[in-house]
Design an enzyme around this catalytic site. Structure first.
Site, short mmCIF file in Angstrom:
data_model
loop_
_atom_site.label_atom_id
_atom_site.label_comp_id
_atom_site.label_asym_id
_atom_site.label_seq_id
_atom_site.Cartn_x
_atom_site.Cartn_y
_atom_site.Cartn_z
N PHE A 26 0.83 -1.21 0.00
CA PHE A 26 0.00 0.00 0.00
C PHE A 26 0.87 1.27 0.00
CE2 PHE A 26 -1.99 2.91 3.33
CZ PHE A 26 -2.76 3.63 2.42
N ASN A 74 11.91 -12.53 -2.04
CA ASN A 74 11.49 -12.60 -0.66
C ASN A 74 12.73 -12.35 0.20
OD1 ASN A 74 10.70 -13.34 1.91
ND2 ASN A 74 9.38 -15.01 1.17
N TYR A 148 -1.38 -10.68 14.13
CA TYR A 148 -0.47 -10.56 15.29
C TYR A 148 -0.72 -11.62 16.35
CZ TYR A 148 -0.18 -5.78 13.32
OH TYR A 148 -0.07 -4.68 12.50
N TYR A 228 3.72 -7.80 17.37
CA TYR A 228 4.11 -6.87 16.30
C TYR A 228 4.80 -5.64 16.88
CZ TYR A 228 2.95 -3.23 12.71
OH TYR A 228 2.97 -2.21 11.81
N ARG A 278 -7.11 -4.54 7.44
CA ARG A 278 -7.26 -3.46 8.42
C ARG A 278 -8.62 -2.79 8.27
NH1 ARG A 278 -1.17 -1.34 7.40
NH2 ARG A 278 -1.69 -2.24 5.38
#
Ligand code: NAD
Ligand code: UDP
Length: 432
Positions: A26, A74, A148, A228, A278
């Site tokens: 994002f 990665n 989390y 987190y 989220r």
């Protein structure tokens, strides 16, 4: 692209190369967009996905095509990372050499050189033209709260262990690092521990979050939500220590709920049906499907939301003003856009009706327990208001966009992007 751009001290801004890890996410997608549209800088974009930056990579006729290159890797398991962080230097050097020799060769040619030639060139570069104008930006992380407490190991590895080599390579190779942390390192406010009716709860000293004075207050270990925040805090401390002991040039960014187009995914459309993104994407998904918005534990938690485009301006100031940004930790948020999650749900419902012309459903919100929604081990930050002193002083940055306006542009985007796909996905198959 503007030429003759100057930094905050009036010095001309020289083009740099940025190794951006997590560029396909994002924030990365908006930062790449800004860097391509408004600056002369080059980007080596590193991520496992590139869907959100495809529009910047293709077609090859785009005006910035020679300034952005995608590397699918990665960082957890790829030894090419150090090479890429170093290569940022090489790319600058090769461009310089081509310019110097008046050659019109693209970088694919230079990169295809054999190893020995590269070593000779790198050596020449280090001796002759090392100007340190390379910045690594690390955005890569698992950063959705639903992970989390359900994937704490992945969360800790992603936010601490996987970031370690990035910090190490930058420190050892003398590269500048801009690392993305989180406002969540503050955890809960001091005020959260006062009696509910205490007048001190209204005193900003008990809730405003300041980079250099606020404590980091997490819940007990069994509340795995804090895996987190704790991993992010430890990597911040490590970066700070690399700066203090080994001279690493660093900037740490603490985003306070940046939201806007391309955030996360819509479950069942461009992400897993059972996935929990989220809050912006959760509520967008509910609105698109004409379902009630789910308020976790009554939606009493408070957040300040900042428009992604405002926040990206702050990051660009950090990139282009290293003397003002190095050695600092910056809150980046909008203290004027505070709402409870319940108020956010109500505002999103109103804005969505305005944008689509559809009336809202009869029961626009429902309450769910955090255990039901996120599972065992969830906990929450009560309130997050950023102190703006340091970012104002160092970079003169302030956010501009109101919550209503940012929701209006974001929900217009969500509706345009997903409404048709949702309609198709939810329409019943026609019997033959
Ligand atoms: P995002 O999930 O959209 O982007 C993260 C990107 O990193 C993804 O594209 C992902 O594929 C990539 N990535 C993850 N692990 C990787 C790996 N091992 N190798 C290569 N790529 C990998 O999240 P975002 O919202 O863009 O957040 C970026 C950073 O900002 C994160 O570090 C996050 O913790 C921090 N942050 C963001 C916010 C916010 O409001 N958006 C708030 C607090 C902190
Ligand atoms: N939340 C909610 N309903 C949802 C998704 C989230 O009530 O469908 C709440 C969540 O419990 C938290 C807030 O919204 O209090 C913000 O959640 P988000 O996932 O955006 O991340 P956070 O700000 O907690 O890091």
């Amino acid at each position: 692209m503007a030429s003759g751009r100057v930094d905050l001290d009036g010095n001309p801004i020289k083009p740099i190369t940025i190794c951006m890890i997590g560029a396909g996410g994002f924030i990365g997608s908006h930062l790449c967009e800004k860097l391509m549209a408004d600056t002369p800088h080059k980007v080596l974009a590193v991520d496992v996905y590139n869907d959100k930056i495809k529009h910047l990579l293709e077609p090859s006729s785009l005006p910035w095509a020679d300034r952005i290159q995608f590397h699918r890797l990665n960082i957890k398991s790829d030894s090419r990372l150090e090479g890429l962080i170093r290569m940022a230097d090489l790319v600058i050097f090769l461009a310089f050499l081509a310019h110097f020799l008046h050659l019109d060769l693209d970088w694919k040619f230079w990169i295809s050189l054999d190893l020995k030639s590269i070593f000779i060139l790198v050596d020449f570069f280090i001796v002759n033209c090392c100007d340190g104008s390379v910045t690594t930006i690390n955005l890569a992380a698992i950063c959705t709260p639903a992970d989390y407490n359900t994937r704490p190991l992945d969360t800790i590895y992603s936010n601490f262990i996987d970031a370690l080599p990035v910090v190490k390579y930058c420190s050892e190779n003398g590269k500048r690092l801009i690392h993305f942390s989180t406002c969540e390192v503050y955890g809960k406010t001091i005020g959260a521990f006062l009696p509910k009716d205490s007048p001190l709860r209204q005193d900003p000293n008990y809730y405003i979050l300041k980079e250099d004075t606020s404590p980091c207050i997490f819940g007990p270990i069994e509340k795995q939500r804090w895996s987190y925040a704790c991993a992010k805090q430890l990597i911040e401390r490590l970066i700070y220590a690399e700066g203090a002991e080994n001279g690493l040039e660093f900037t740490i960014v603490r985003p306070f709920n940046w939201i806007g187009p391309r955030m996360d995914f819509i479950p069942g459309i461009d992400g897993p049906s059972e996935g929990v993104p989220r809050v912006l994407a959760c509520f967008s998904n509910n609105l698109l499907r004409r379902e009630p918005l789910k308020l976790v534990d009554g939606g009493q938690s408070q957040r300040t939301f900042v428009y992604i485009k405002d926040a990206i301006d702050a990051v660009l100031l950090m990139i282009e003003n290293p003397a003002r940004a190095n050695g600092h930790i910056f809150n980046v948020g909008n203290p004027n856009n505070e709402v409870t999650v319940r108020q956010l749900a109500e505002m999103m419902t109103q804005v969505y009706s305005k944008v689509t012309g559809e009336s809202s459903i009869e029961t626009p919100t429902i309450d769910v327990s955090s255990k039901e929604f996120y599972g065992e081990g969830y906990d929450d930050s009560d309130k997050r208001i950023p102190d703006m002193t340091i970012i104002n002083r160092q970079l003169g940055w302030n956010p501009k966009t109101s919550l209503w306006d940012l929701l209006e542009s974001t929900l217009t985007y969500q509706h345009r992007t997903y409404a048709e796909a949702i309609k198709k996905a939810t329409s019943k198959p026609v019997a033959i």
